[in-house]
Design a protein around this motif. Structure first.
Motif, PDB file in Angstrom:
ATOM      1  N   ILE A  30       0.843  -1.196   0.000  1.00 27.25           N
ATOM      2  CA  ILE A  30       0.000   0.000   0.000  1.00 27.25           C
ATOM      3  C   ILE A  30       0.881   1.248   0.000  1.00 27.25           C
ATOM      4  O   ILE A  30       1.763   1.407   0.839  1.00 27.25           O
ATOM      5  CB  ILE A  30      -0.920   0.023   1.234  1.00 27.25           C
ATOM      6  CG1 ILE A  30      -1.857  -1.187   1.230  1.00 27.25           C
ATOM      7  CG2 ILE A  30      -1.716   1.318   1.284  1.00 27.25           C
ATOM      8  CD1 ILE A  30      -2.835  -1.228   0.091  1.00 27.25           C
ATOM      9  N   SER A  31       0.631   2.126  -0.963  1.00 26.07           N
ATOM     10  CA  SER A  31       1.377   3.383  -1.068  1.00 26.07           C
ATOM     11  C   SER A  31       0.427   4.561  -0.858  1.00 26.07           C
ATOM     12  O   SER A  31      -0.789   4.384  -0.742  1.00 26.07           O
ATOM     13  CB  SER A  31       2.016   3.492  -2.456  1.00 26.07           C
ATOM     14  OG  SER A  31       0.999   3.586  -3.452  1.00 26.07           O
ATOM     15  N   ALA A  32       0.986   5.762  -0.873  1.00 24.85           N
ATOM     16  CA  ALA A  32       0.145   6.956  -0.761  1.00 24.85           C
ATOM     17  C   ALA A  32      -0.812   7.053  -1.947  1.00 24.85           C
ATOM     18  O   ALA A  32      -1.961   7.473  -1.788  1.00 24.85           O
ATOM     19  CB  ALA A  32       1.025   8.201  -0.679  1.00 24.85           C
ATOM     20  N   SER A  33      -0.351   6.660  -3.130  1.00 27.94           N
ATOM     21  CA  SER A  33      -1.214   6.697  -4.320  1.00 27.94           C
ATOM     22  C   SER A  33      -2.418   5.773  -4.157  1.00 27.94           C
ATOM     23  O   SER A  33      -3.540   6.113  -4.548  1.00 27.94           O
ATOM     24  CB  SER A  33      -0.421   6.301  -5.566  1.00 27.94           C
ATOM     25  OG  SER A  33       0.605   7.212  -5.823  1.00 27.94           O
ATOM     26  N   VAL A  34      -2.178   4.597  -3.578  1.00 29.05           N
ATOM     27  CA  VAL A  34      -3.279   3.662  -3.319  1.00 29.05           C
ATOM     28  C   VAL A  34      -4.271   4.281  -2.348  1.00 29.05           C
ATOM     29  O   VAL A  34      -5.491   4.251  -2.563  1.00 29.05           O
ATOM     30  CB  VAL A  34      -2.739   2.333  -2.761  1.00 29.05           C
ATOM     31  CG1 VAL A  34      -3.890   1.444  -2.277  1.00 29.05           C
ATOM     32  CG2 VAL A  34      -1.915   1.601  -3.809  1.00 29.05           C
ATOM     33  N   LEU A  35      -3.766   4.861  -1.275  1.00 28.28           N
ATOM     34  CA  LEU A  35      -4.637   5.473  -0.274  1.00 28.28           C
ATOM     35  C   LEU A  35      -5.446   6.626  -0.868  1.00 28.28           C
ATOM     36  O   LEU A  35      -6.617   6.814  -0.536  1.00 28.28           O
ATOM     37  CB  LEU A  35      -3.813   5.974   0.907  1.00 28.28           C
ATOM     38  CG  LEU A  35      -3.134   4.903   1.774  1.00 28.28           C
ATOM     39  CD1 LEU A  35      -2.332   5.558   2.895  1.00 28.28           C
ATOM     40  CD2 LEU A  35      -4.161   3.940   2.356  1.00 28.28           C
ATOM     41  N   LYS A  36      -4.819   7.389  -1.759  1.00 34.46           N
ATOM     42  CA  LYS A  36      -5.530   8.492  -2.413  1.00 34.46           C
ATOM     43  C   LYS A  36      -6.690   7.971  -3.252  1.00 34.46           C
ATOM     44  O   LYS A  36      -7.783   8.555  -3.257  1.00 34.46           O
ATOM     45  CB  LYS A  36      -4.571   9.293  -3.295  1.00 34.46           C
ATOM     46  CG  LYS A  36      -3.547  10.115  -2.538  1.00 34.46           C
ATOM     47  CD  LYS A  36      -2.583  10.769  -3.520  1.00 34.46           C
ATOM     48  CE  LYS A  36      -1.445  11.473  -2.825  1.00 34.46           C
ATOM     49  NZ  LYS A  36      -0.480  12.062  -3.793  1.00 34.46           N
ATOM     50  N   THR A  37      -6.459   6.872  -3.980  1.00 30.60           N
ATOM     51  CA  THR A  37      -7.523   6.287  -4.802  1.00 30.60           C
ATOM     52  C   THR A  37      -8.691   5.833  -3.934  1.00 30.60           C
ATOM     53  O   THR A  37      -9.855   6.088  -4.251  1.00 30.60           O
ATOM     54  CB  THR A  37      -6.979   5.087  -5.606  1.00 30.60           C
ATOM     55  OG1 THR A  37      -5.936   5.540  -6.472  1.00 30.60           O
ATOM     56  CG2 THR A  37      -8.077   4.444  -6.446  1.00 30.60           C
ATOM     57  N   ILE A  38      -8.376   5.173  -2.829  1.00 33.15           N
ATOM     58  CA  ILE A  38      -9.429   4.704  -1.915  1.00 33.15           C
ATOM     59  C   ILE A  38     -10.158   5.894  -1.296  1.00 33.15           C
ATOM     60  O   ILE A  38     -11.386   5.901  -1.193  1.00 33.15           O
ATOM     61  CB  ILE A  38      -8.822   3.805  -0.826  1.00 33.15           C
ATOM     62  CG1 ILE A  38      -8.249   2.526  -1.459  1.00 33.15           C
ATOM     63  CG2 ILE A  38      -9.851   3.463   0.243  1.00 33.15           C
ATOM     64  CD1 ILE A  38      -7.453   1.660  -0.506  1.00 33.15           C
ATOM     65  N   TYR A  39      -9.386   6.893  -0.895  1.00 37.12           N
ATOM     66  CA  TYR A  39      -9.969   8.082  -0.248  1.00 37.12           C
ATOM     67  C   TYR A  39     -10.881   8.858  -1.190  1.00 37.12           C
ATOM     68  O   TYR A  39     -11.990   9.271  -0.830  1.00 37.12           O
ATOM     69  CB  TYR A  39      -8.818   8.972   0.237  1.00 37.12           C
ATOM     70  CG  TYR A  39      -9.215  10.368   0.646  1.00 37.12           C
ATOM     71  CD1 TYR A  39      -9.837  10.616   1.865  1.00 37.12           C
ATOM     72  CD2 TYR A  39      -8.948  11.453  -0.193  1.00 37.12           C
ATOM     73  CE1 TYR A  39     -10.183  11.901   2.237  1.00 37.12           C
ATOM     74  CE2 TYR A  39      -9.289  12.738   0.166  1.00 37.12           C
ATOM     75  CZ  TYR A  39      -9.903  12.964   1.393  1.00 37.12           C
ATOM     76  OH  TYR A  39     -10.248  14.241   1.748  1.00 37.12           O
ATOM     77  N   LYS A  40     -10.426   9.055  -2.453  1.00 35.35           N
ATOM     78  CA  LYS A  40     -11.186   9.869  -3.403  1.00 35.35           C
ATOM     79  C   LYS A  40     -12.303   9.086  -4.080  1.00 35.35           C
ATOM     80  O   LYS A  40     -13.308   9.667  -4.497  1.00 35.35           O
ATOM     81  CB  LYS A  40     -10.246  10.450  -4.455  1.00 35.35           C
ATOM     82  CG  LYS A  40      -9.241  11.458  -3.898  1.00 35.35           C
ATOM     83  CD  LYS A  40      -8.508  12.179  -5.009  1.00 35.35           C
ATOM     84  CE  LYS A  40      -7.590  11.253  -5.777  1.00 35.35           C
ATOM     85  NZ  LYS A  40      -6.830  11.976  -6.832  1.00 35.35           N
ATOM     86  N   LYS A  41     -12.128   7.761  -4.189  1.00 34.69           N
ATOM     87  CA  LYS A  41     -13.124   6.948  -4.903  1.00 34.69           C
ATOM     88  C   LYS A  41     -13.628   5.825  -4.001  1.00 34.69           C
ATOM     89  O   LYS A  41     -14.575   6.000  -3.261  1.00 34.69           O
ATOM     90  CB  LYS A  41     -12.527   6.413  -6.202  1.00 34.69           C
ATOM     91  CG  LYS A  41     -12.184   7.528  -7.188  1.00 34.69           C
ATOM     92  CD  LYS A  41     -11.635   6.979  -8.505  1.00 34.69           C
ATOM     93  CE  LYS A  41     -11.340   8.105  -9.486  1.00 34.69           C
ATOM     94  NZ  LYS A  41     -10.799   7.581 -10.774  1.00 34.69           N
ATOM     95  N   SER A  42     -12.964   4.653  -4.072  1.00 35.48           N
ATOM     96  CA  SER A  42     -13.386   3.527  -3.243  1.00 35.48           C
ATOM     97  C   SER A  42     -12.356   2.412  -3.316  1.00 35.48           C
ATOM     98  O   SER A  42     -11.465   2.431  -4.164  1.00 35.48           O
ATOM     99  CB  SER A  42     -14.738   2.988  -3.728  1.00 35.48           C
ATOM    100  OG  SER A  42     -14.585   2.338  -4.979  1.00 35.48           O
ATOM    101  N   VAL A  43     -12.496   1.421  -2.436  1.00 34.38           N
ATOM    102  CA  VAL A  43     -11.637   0.248  -2.479  1.00 34.38           C
ATOM    103  C   VAL A  43     -11.835  -0.486  -3.806  1.00 34.38           C
ATOM    104  O   VAL A  43     -10.893  -1.005  -4.398  1.00 34.38           O
ATOM    105  CB  VAL A  43     -11.940  -0.695  -1.290  1.00 34.38           C
ATOM    106  CG1 VAL A  43     -11.147  -1.999  -1.419  1.00 34.38           C
ATOM    107  CG2 VAL A  43     -11.611  -0.013   0.025  1.00 34.38           C
ATOM    108  N   PHE A  44     -13.067  -0.497  -4.286  1.00 34.61           N
ATOM    109  CA  PHE A  44     -13.377  -1.155  -5.566  1.00 34.61           C
ATOM    110  C   PHE A  44     -12.544  -0.560  -6.693  1.00 34.61           C
ATOM    111  O   PHE A  44     -12.000  -1.289  -7.531  1.00 34.61           O
ATOM    112  CB  PHE A  44     -14.868  -1.005  -5.883  1.00 34.61           C
ATOM    113  CG  PHE A  44     -15.256  -1.583  -7.222  1.00 34.61           C
ATOM    114  CD1 PHE A  44     -15.599  -2.928  -7.355  1.00 34.61           C
ATOM    115  CD2 PHE A  44     -15.257  -0.792  -8.369  1.00 34.61           C
ATOM    116  CE1 PHE A  44     -15.948  -3.459  -8.586  1.00 34.61           C
ATOM    117  CE2 PHE A  44     -15.600  -1.319  -9.609  1.00 34.61           C
ATOM    118  CZ  PHE A  44     -15.946  -2.655  -9.711  1.00 34.61           C
ATOM    119  N   HIS A  45     -12.438   0.773  -6.729  1.00 34.43           N
ATOM    120  CA  HIS A  45     -11.663   1.419  -7.783  1.00 34.43           C
ATOM    121  C   HIS A  45     -10.184   1.031  -7.709  1.00 34.43           C
ATOM    122  O   HIS A  45      -9.525   0.875  -8.739  1.00 34.43           O
ATOM    123  CB  HIS A  45     -11.801   2.938  -7.695  1.00 34.43           C
ATOM    124  CG  HIS A  45     -13.115   3.444  -8.185  1.00 34.43           C
ATOM    125  ND1 HIS A  45     -14.225   3.487  -7.383  1.00 34.43           N
ATOM    126  CD2 HIS A  45     -13.501   3.913  -9.396  1.00 34.43           C
ATOM    127  CE1 HIS A  45     -15.246   3.976  -8.074  1.00 34.43           C
ATOM    128  NE2 HIS A  45     -14.834   4.241  -9.297  1.00 34.43           N
TER     129      HIS A  45
END
Length: 214
Positions: A30-45
């Motif tokens: 898990i990186s910051a980019s992954v966390l940003k995707t989850i934060y802005k969209k969802s785990v699914f994305h």
């Protein structure tokens, strides 16, 4: 209020490595980019993300990072000024050049002119110079676990026991506009994640914000 910059958070057990961006981004964690995707969209994305494709804006940002942080690597390769990508011949030339120089950041002649002026403007900024040229570490990768979850971070630079820096290119570096960019791109989440993993006080995170139009 006064804030200590001496690492108010407990540092996680992280392994430091000097590896390439390609190796870092291919690591299964898990990186910051992954966390940003989850934060802005969802785990699914995140779980169903498409293959990463670099954009011209991202490529130019990488060029700025390279020249400011690791100029000795001489990673920038400039295309001829008269190159016409509407022609098959020149498109093939660029394709072959890219294929033969995978370790380089390829920019157009116009981008190179902008890059040179942007770097000069940054060098003329006393605070940016102070932050950039007193660093103890530049572009190191860190790997570890957080609550048994594999994680990775790659700060642009670190001044030990003082601060972490991160360089951002943007269209508008004014306080009002960049405040919006922080939330739009979740830079605050990245700052928190990096700080916690390395044991820095969150308030010791420093952004050097550079407009991509000089």
């Amino acid at each position: 209020k006064n804030v200590s910059l001496l690492g108010a958070l407990p540092k996680k057990e992280m392994i430091k490595k000097k590896d390439s961006n390609e190796v870092y981004h291919s690591h299964d964690s898990i990186s910051a980019s992954v966390l940003k995707t989850i934060y802005k969209k969802s785990v699914f994305h995140y779980l169903n993300k498409e293959q990463f494709v670099s954009t011209p804006t991202m490529n130019f940002g990488s060029a700025v990072h390279s020249v400011l942080l690791e100029p000795e690597k001489k990673e920038i390769l400039t295309l001829p000024k008269n190159l016409n990508l509407r022609t098959k011949k020149d498109r093939e030339y660029k394709r072959q050049l890219t294929e033969d120089n995978k370790d380089k950041i390829i920019v157009s002649a116009e981008e190179k002119e902008s890059l040179d002026q942007i770097i000069q403007n940054t060098m003329n900024n006393k605070l940016a110079n102070k932050l950039l040229f007193t660093l103890d570490e530049i572009e190191y990768s860190y790997y570890g676990t957080y609550e048994d979850v594999p994680v990775r971070i790659r700060p642009d630079g670190i001044k030990k026991r003082r601060y972490i820096i991160d360089i951002k290119t943007c269209q508008d570096a004014s306080p009002r506009a960049f405040r919006s960019s922080i939330y739009n791109y979740a830079y605050h989440l990245q700052a928190c994640f990096y700080s916690e993993m390395l044991g820095f006080d969150f308030f010791a995170f420093r952004l050097i914000v550079i407009e991509n139009k000089y």
